[in-house]
Design an enzyme around this catalytic site. Structure first.
Site, PDB file in Angstrom:
ATOM      1  N   ASP A 187       0.833  -1.203   0.000  1.00 33.95           N
ATOM      2  CA  ASP A 187       0.000   0.000   0.000  1.00 33.95           C
ATOM      3  C   ASP A 187       0.873   1.261   0.000  1.00 33.95           C
ATOM      4  O   ASP A 187       0.554   2.255  -0.650  1.00 33.95           O
ATOM      5  CB  ASP A 187      -0.925   0.004   1.225  1.00 33.95           C
ATOM      6  CG  ASP A 187      -1.751  -1.272   1.311  1.00 33.95           C
ATOM      7  OD1 ASP A 187      -2.156  -1.784   0.252  1.00 33.95           O
ATOM      8  OD2 ASP A 187      -1.963  -1.780   2.433  1.00 33.95           O
ATOM      9  N   HIS A 191      -5.257  -3.581   5.419  1.00 30.46           N
ATOM     10  CA  HIS A 191      -4.667  -3.933   4.127  1.00 30.46           C
ATOM     11  C   HIS A 191      -5.731  -4.483   3.181  1.00 30.46           C
ATOM     12  O   HIS A 191      -5.546  -5.514   2.546  1.00 30.46           O
ATOM     13  CB  HIS A 191      -3.537  -4.949   4.338  1.00 30.46           C
ATOM     14  CG  HIS A 191      -2.839  -5.365   3.073  1.00 30.46           C
ATOM     15  ND1 HIS A 191      -2.223  -4.461   2.228  1.00 30.46           N
ATOM     16  CD2 HIS A 191      -2.675  -6.577   2.501  1.00 30.46           C
ATOM     17  CE1 HIS A 191      -1.702  -5.120   1.197  1.00 30.46           C
ATOM     18  NE2 HIS A 191      -1.964  -6.407   1.332  1.00 30.46           N
TER      19      HIS A 191
END
Length: 329
Positions: free
Chosen positions: A150, A178
């Site tokens: 990310d 996530h």
């Protein structure tokens, strides 16, 4: 330094094993999976780097041989996402895989640093924590959910707007979880600061949150984000290894158990969740401290965080419940 890749034959596992084989900080690399590991190990063994490499299958105590004496174990094991499949759809299969691997770690390498890539990370890390607690070997400073992809996406996508030549030179905290809306990039805290046109902000946030879908669609159902994830997993693993070997000042976001790490209680109180990804400073024992960036979020980011908290609570509970009330076979 002995590193292990559990799930080494898969789409993430093979490129991750390749990157780890090239790392000069690793003396020994063990690969474990249910298929193909001796072949993958033989292939990588021809690379002229210091790491001695072995590959194990479950037969003949393969897991025990792979894990014994490990300093760091990275787990990308699991099945990949297919088109139309959410990270949640993967849950039952990957949850069982992670549970069994972490049980093996508890028995054979209880002091190892554990880096979990297997999705859904928001649930698999709590699963790992419960398994380690039940075995009496849980050290919150040594359990990490790898959310570096990310961060990598945020760096890359911001650079495409700002025109920065090297995306890695912009540090962007990406916090929360996530998956999807639990991923919250804090562009307001980027260093050096970045200027994102307001008409591009929502699309940028969404692209960081759902970047995985972009890859699944581009691969037309033939795979998910494996190469970028392998890179992100390697980047985080290398930082943990450098910190363990004594390098100081290393900070990278990771999904950790907040109540067990310095600075974590304050963040847990602010967020209402015990597992959360925040920038952590790494040290010789793993997590040295969690850095609270939540309070400095701007109004736009605070709205994103509220959605994140709601989603994360359910994800975390689901993982804990999987161990406390196992599904009927």
């Amino acid at each position: 330094m002995k590193a292990v890749v559990a799930g080494a034959s898969g789409g993430i596992g093979q490129p991750l094993s390749l990157l780890l084989k090239t790392c000069p900080l690793i003396e020994e690399l063990a690969l474990f999976d249910v298929v193909n590991t001796p072949g993958v190990a033989a292939d990588l063994s021809h690379i002229s780097s210091p790491a001695k490499i072995t590959g194990y299958l479950p037969a003949d105590d393969g897991m025990k041989k792979a894990f014994s004496g490990a300093d760091i174990i990275v787990i990308p094991a699991g099945i990949p996402r297919k088109p139309g499949m959410t990270r949640d759809d993967l849950f039952k299969i990957n949850a069982g895989i992670v549970r069994d691997l972490v049980q093996g770690i508890a028995e054979n390498a209880p002091k190892a640093y554990i880096l979990i890539i297997s999705n859904p990370v928001n649930s698999t890390v709590p699963i790992a924590a419960e398994v380690l607690k039940n075995a009496g070997v849980f050290d919150p400073k040594k359990l990490f959910g790898v959310t570096t992809l990310d961060v990598v996406r945020a760096e890359t996508f911001v650079a495409s707007i700002t025109g920065a030549k090297n995306p890695q030179e912009t540090v962007i905290p990406v916090i929360g979880g996530h998956s999807g809306e639990t991923i919250v990039p804090l562009f307001s805290q980027a260093k050096p600061s970045v200027s994102i046109p307001s008409d591009k902000l929502d699309a940028l946030v969404k692209r960081v949150q759902f970047g995985g879908d972009e890859v699944v669609e581009a691969k037309q159902g033939a795979g998910s984000a494996t190469l970028s994830m392998a890179y992100a997993g390697y980047r985080f693993a290398e930082k943990v290894i450098k910190a363990v070997k004594g390098e100081t000042g290393i900070v990278e976001p990771s999904f950790v158990y907040l109540p067990g790490v310095e600075g974590g209680d304050e963040i847990a109180k602010a967020t209402g969740v015990d597992f959360f990804s925040v920038p952590i400073e790494l040290g010789t024992e793993g997590v040295k401290r969690a850095i609270n960036v939540v309070g400095d979020a701007n109004d736009h980011e605070k709205k994103l965080l509220q959605v994140c908290y709601d989603g994360l609570k359910g994800n975390v509970s689901k993982g804990i419940d999987f161990i406390k009330n196992p599904p009927q076979k």
